[in-house]
Design a protein around this motif. Structure first.
Motif: not given
Length: 116
Positions: A68, A70, A75, A87-91, A104-105
């Motif tokens: 996770l 960003n 948000h 909110t986190y970007t799921n990578r 995605l998040s």
């Protein structure tokens, strides 16, 4: 350019570790005891709510890296009528956050309840 792309195909490099990032940036790696202490020392309720959210963000950002990234605090969604604490970007490409159909998040809820 095609040769370069072909040479990189299938050779993904893993993300840098937190220790390696600290070494490159000439900073200290995460102090896990301090990050946790910053969360648990705070009292439930409105008075510490902002500090709690910041402490949770710091702990989660270090703990869930690199899956996770960003983090975005407060948000705004639904035409700014609602807010998500963090909110986190799921990578993630492997592990828990990857699953079969990863979101995605990811939205951890950092609300704190008053003690009963």
């Amino acid at each position: 350019m095609k040769e370069y792309k072909d040479s990189k195909e299938g050779k993904k490099r893993p993300p840098l570790s937190l220790d390696k990032i600290a070494e490159i940036e000439n900073t200290s790696p995460p102090d896990w005891d301090r990050l946790l202490a910053d969360v648990i020392k705070l009292k439930p309720g409105d008075e510490d709510a902002d500090r709690y959210e910041k402490a949770i963000e710091a702990l989660f950002t270090a703990m869930f890296y690199p899956s996770l990234s960003n983090p975005i605090s407060q948000h705004k969604i639904h035409d700014k009528r609602k807010r998500i604490d963090i909110t986190y970007t799921n990578r993630a490409s492997t592990g828990f956050f990857s699953l079969d159909c990863p979101p995605l998040s990811v939205f951890p809820d950092s609300h704190r309840m008053q003690e009963l």
